[in-house]
Write an enzyme that holds these catalytic residues in place. Structure first.
Site, PDB file in Angstrom:
ATOM      1  N   GLY A 179      10.626  15.075 -14.089  1.00  0.00           N
ATOM      2  CA  GLY A 179      11.916  14.886 -14.750  1.00  0.00           C
ATOM      3  C   GLY A 179      12.403  13.452 -14.734  1.00  0.00           C
ATOM      4  N   TYR A 180      13.705  13.295 -15.001  1.00  0.00           N
ATOM      5  CA  TYR A 180      14.324  11.992 -15.229  1.00  0.00           C
ATOM      6  C   TYR A 180      13.499  11.258 -16.291  1.00  0.00           C
ATOM      7  CZ  TYR A 180      17.999   8.774 -14.110  1.00  0.00           C
ATOM      8  OH  TYR A 180      19.128   8.003 -14.193  1.00  0.00           O
TER       9      TYR A 180
ATOM     10  N   GLU B 213      10.543   6.882 -21.675  1.00  0.00           N
ATOM     11  CA  GLU B 213       9.626   6.724 -22.818  1.00  0.00           C
ATOM     12  C   GLU B 213       8.179   7.061 -22.462  1.00  0.00           C
ATOM     13  OE1 GLU B 213       9.846   6.105 -26.132  1.00  0.00           O
ATOM     14  OE2 GLU B 213      11.962   6.514 -25.791  1.00  0.00           O
TER      15      GLU B 213
ATOM     16  N   HIS C  79       7.167   9.475 -20.464  1.00  0.00           N
ATOM     17  CA  HIS C  79       7.042  10.929 -20.610  1.00  0.00           C
ATOM     18  C   HIS C  79       7.038  11.318 -22.091  1.00  0.00           C
ATOM     19  CE1 HIS C  79       9.196  10.730 -16.554  1.00  0.00           C
ATOM     20  NE2 HIS C  79       8.083  11.378 -16.265  1.00  0.00           N
TER      21      HIS C  79
HETATM   22  P1  AMP Z   1       6.291  11.878 -13.134  1.00  0.00           P
HETATM   23  O1  AMP Z   1       7.500  12.528 -13.741  1.00  0.00           O
HETATM   24  O2  AMP Z   1       6.557  10.494 -12.648  1.00  0.00           O
HETATM   25  O3  AMP Z   1       5.595  12.766 -12.144  1.00  0.00           O
HETATM   26  O4  AMP Z   1       5.261  11.688 -14.325  1.00  0.00           O
HETATM   27  C1  AMP Z   1       4.867  12.765 -15.137  1.00  0.00           C
HETATM   28  C2  AMP Z   1       3.713  12.327 -16.000  1.00  0.00           C
HETATM   29  O5  AMP Z   1       4.109  11.210 -16.782  1.00  0.00           O
HETATM   30  C3  AMP Z   1       2.498  11.863 -15.176  1.00  0.00           C
HETATM   31  O6  AMP Z   1       1.322  12.291 -15.825  1.00  0.00           O
HETATM   32  C4  AMP Z   1       2.626  10.368 -15.207  1.00  0.00           C
HETATM   33  O7  AMP Z   1       1.396   9.690 -15.064  1.00  0.00           O
HETATM   34  C5  AMP Z   1       3.196  10.147 -16.590  1.00  0.00           C
HETATM   35  N1  AMP Z   1       3.893   8.855 -16.657  1.00  0.00           N
HETATM   36  C6  AMP Z   1       4.846   8.394 -15.827  1.00  0.00           C
HETATM   37  N2  AMP Z   1       5.203   7.140 -16.163  1.00  0.00           N
HETATM   38  C7  AMP Z   1       4.443   6.814 -17.250  1.00  0.00           C
HETATM   39  C8  AMP Z   1       4.340   5.651 -18.074  1.00  0.00           C
HETATM   40  N3  AMP Z   1       5.069   4.562 -17.860  1.00  0.00           N
HETATM   41  N4  AMP Z   1       3.460   5.673 -19.096  1.00  0.00           N
HETATM   42  C9  AMP Z   1       2.688   6.768 -19.329  1.00  0.00           C
HETATM   43  N5  AMP Z   1       2.754   7.896 -18.593  1.00  0.00           N
HETATM   44  C10 AMP Z   1       3.612   7.918 -17.570  1.00  0.00           C
END
Ligand code: AMP
Length: 283
Positions: free
Chosen positions: A31-32, A35, A37
């Site tokens: 969450g949160y 771009e 995501h």
């Molecule tokens: P998180 O919410 O941080 O657990 O991330 C969820 C998914 O989004 C994971 O697969 C991350 O690798 C991906 N993600 C997070 N930040 C980025 C980013 N800046 N660019 C691309 N994918 C991202």
């Protein structure tokens, strides 16, 4: 957009979608949304009929001293963002829904989970692979999308999918960055203005390493020293690790040979905030 909070409702919805011969793509997140995501959501839309986004801040991937309780959460904002990104189903389970009091099972990918992030954050990947395996069984996807931003997570999950025979295609999306190069992350909100202004040095150090390697520098220690120098020039920065490794086994390189794929990854603290980033180089 349908919002689902229970495992049983999510599993029935996924079953119905499959019975209609539609494909399911899932984007697991904490969450949160930002771009980064959203680019995962756009990619999944191109690869599946129905888009499921999961939001779950998974307690088991945080060590007791880490930022689980502080981790930014804003479910109303996330719901709006998911709706505008044309998500079909938002799965938002509670911790109690995901981990019953008699929960005993852990998925552990040996060796790969113990390196880099796993060394700095013992137990982290066991938490990640356990929750991702559960989310796969709950959302029944044909395709799952992950970000290259978390390079080791991708490597570990791909191995889990291979070893446990999950019939799911894993797609990896490039890292989305702020205009100054900082990789987008929910944790960037922790940075003070001074730390934020120093944080682009992470990507600058990766670019420097790429430049050195492409110009023939082979010695990894020298490359790491160059990166460290750049980073430690910033007042608020301290280095957790810098790794130059094989992108499949994560074995560290001493020297880089022509034709070897290289994953350069690092974790840097700015004040109390720990950020990670990486680049993949094919020479
Ligand atoms: P998180 O919410 O941080 O657990 O991330 C969820 C998914 O989004 C994971 O697969 C991350 O690798 C991906 N993600 C997070 N930040 C980025 C980013 N800046 N660019 C691309 N994918 C991202």
């Amino acid at each position: 957009m349908r919002i689902i909070e229970t495992i049983s409702e999510m599993q029935s919805a996924a079953e119905e979608i499959r019975l209609c011969r539609k494909t399911i793509g899932v984007v697991p997140t904490m969450g949160y949304l930002h771009e980064g995501h959203i680019s995962l959501i756009k990619t999944v839309r191109e690869n599946a009929d129905i888009v499921i986004v999961t939001i779950f801040v998974n307690p088991t991937q945080f060590a007791p001293h880490e930022d689980f309780s502080l981790y930014p959460r804003d479910i109303n904002r996330d719901t709006q963002l998911a709706e505008s990104a044309e998500v079909d189903i938002l799965f938002i389970p509670s911790s109690i829904e995901m981990y019953s009091s008699d929960f005993l099972t852990k998925v552990n990918i040996e060796h790969l989970s113990a390196k880099l992030e796993g060394k700095s954050r013992p137990g982290h990947f066991q938490g990640v692979t356990t929750i991702v395996a559960k989310l796969f069984n709950i959302t029944k996807p044909h395709v799952a999308i992950f970000g290259q931003k978390d390079a080791q997570q991708v490597i570990v999950i791909k191995r889990m999918v291979q070893d446990l025979n999950f019939d799911i295609k894993i797609i990896v999306v490039p890292t989305m960055r702020e205009p100054d190069g900082l990789a987008m992350s929910s944790r960037n909100t922790y940075l003070t203005p001074a730390e934020r202004s120093e944080s682009p040095v992470i990507f600058a150090s990766l670019r420097e390493a790429e430049y050195l390697i492409k110009n023939g520098l082979k010695n990894c220690l020298t490359i790491k020293e160059n990166m460290s120098k750049l980073i430690l020039d910033k007042k608020s920065a301290s280095i957790d690790y810098i790794s130059i490794a094989d992108p499949i086994t994560l074995d560290e390189y001493g020297t880089i040979e022509q034709g070897q794929p290289v994953l350069i990854s690092l974790a840097v603290r700015f004040g109390k905030t720990r950020l990670i980033d990486n680049i993949l180089i094919n020479i």
